[in-house]
Design a protein around this motif. Structure first.
Motif, PDB file in Angstrom:
ATOM      1  N   ARG A   7       0.832  -1.204   0.000  1.00  0.00           N
ATOM      2  CA  ARG A   7       0.000   0.000   0.000  1.00  0.00           C
ATOM      3  C   ARG A   7       0.868   1.255   0.000  1.00  0.00           C
ATOM      4  O   ARG A   7       1.975   1.254   0.541  1.00  0.00           O
ATOM      5  N   SER A  10       3.683   2.975   2.941  1.00  0.00           N
ATOM      6  CA  SER A  10       3.874   1.922   3.935  1.00  0.00           C
ATOM      7  C   SER A  10       5.183   2.098   4.685  1.00  0.00           C
ATOM      8  O   SER A  10       6.127   2.702   4.183  1.00  0.00           O
ATOM      9  N   HIS A  31       7.644   5.311   0.341  1.00  0.00           N
ATOM     10  CA  HIS A  31       7.506   4.507   1.554  1.00  0.00           C
ATOM     11  C   HIS A  31       8.563   4.939   2.573  1.00  0.00           C
ATOM     12  O   HIS A  31       9.582   5.522   2.222  1.00  0.00           O
ATOM     13  N   ASP A  78       4.478  -2.171   8.203  1.00  0.00           N
ATOM     14  CA  ASP A  78       3.396  -2.707   7.391  1.00  0.00           C
ATOM     15  C   ASP A  78       3.871  -3.900   6.565  1.00  0.00           C
ATOM     16  O   ASP A  78       3.109  -4.807   6.248  1.00  0.00           O
TER      17      ASP A  78
END
Length: 80
Positions: A7, A10, A31, A78
């Protein structure tokens, strides 16, 4: 393939980050990445790459053994 399942924005723990190829890729994609590497030489290469990396705030590098992740709280990332 991973781009399809990770996603946006993350928090990623890259265990065995090597010289940071994937850590840097995912940090550039937005990220927050922790590059966790066992070999001091490889960690030094990651840190040198970070000096010229425009998204350096998205990546941190740590020396450690991937067989012991106890320094990280459960649920800190995550993606590992």
């Amino acid at each position: 393939i991973l781009d399809r399942v990770i996603r946006p924005s993350s928090k990623i723990l890259d265990v065995g980050a090597g010289t940071g190829r994937y850590s840097i890729y995912f940090a550039q994609a937005g990220h927050r990445v922790t590059a966790f590497e066992y070999a001091p030489h490889n960690l030094h290469i990651i840190e040198e790459k970070m000096k010229s990396f425009e998204h350096a705030e998205n990546i941190s590098a740590m020396l450690g053994d991937g067989r012991d992740l106890s320094r990280f709280e459960d649920g800190s990332f995550d993606v590992v």
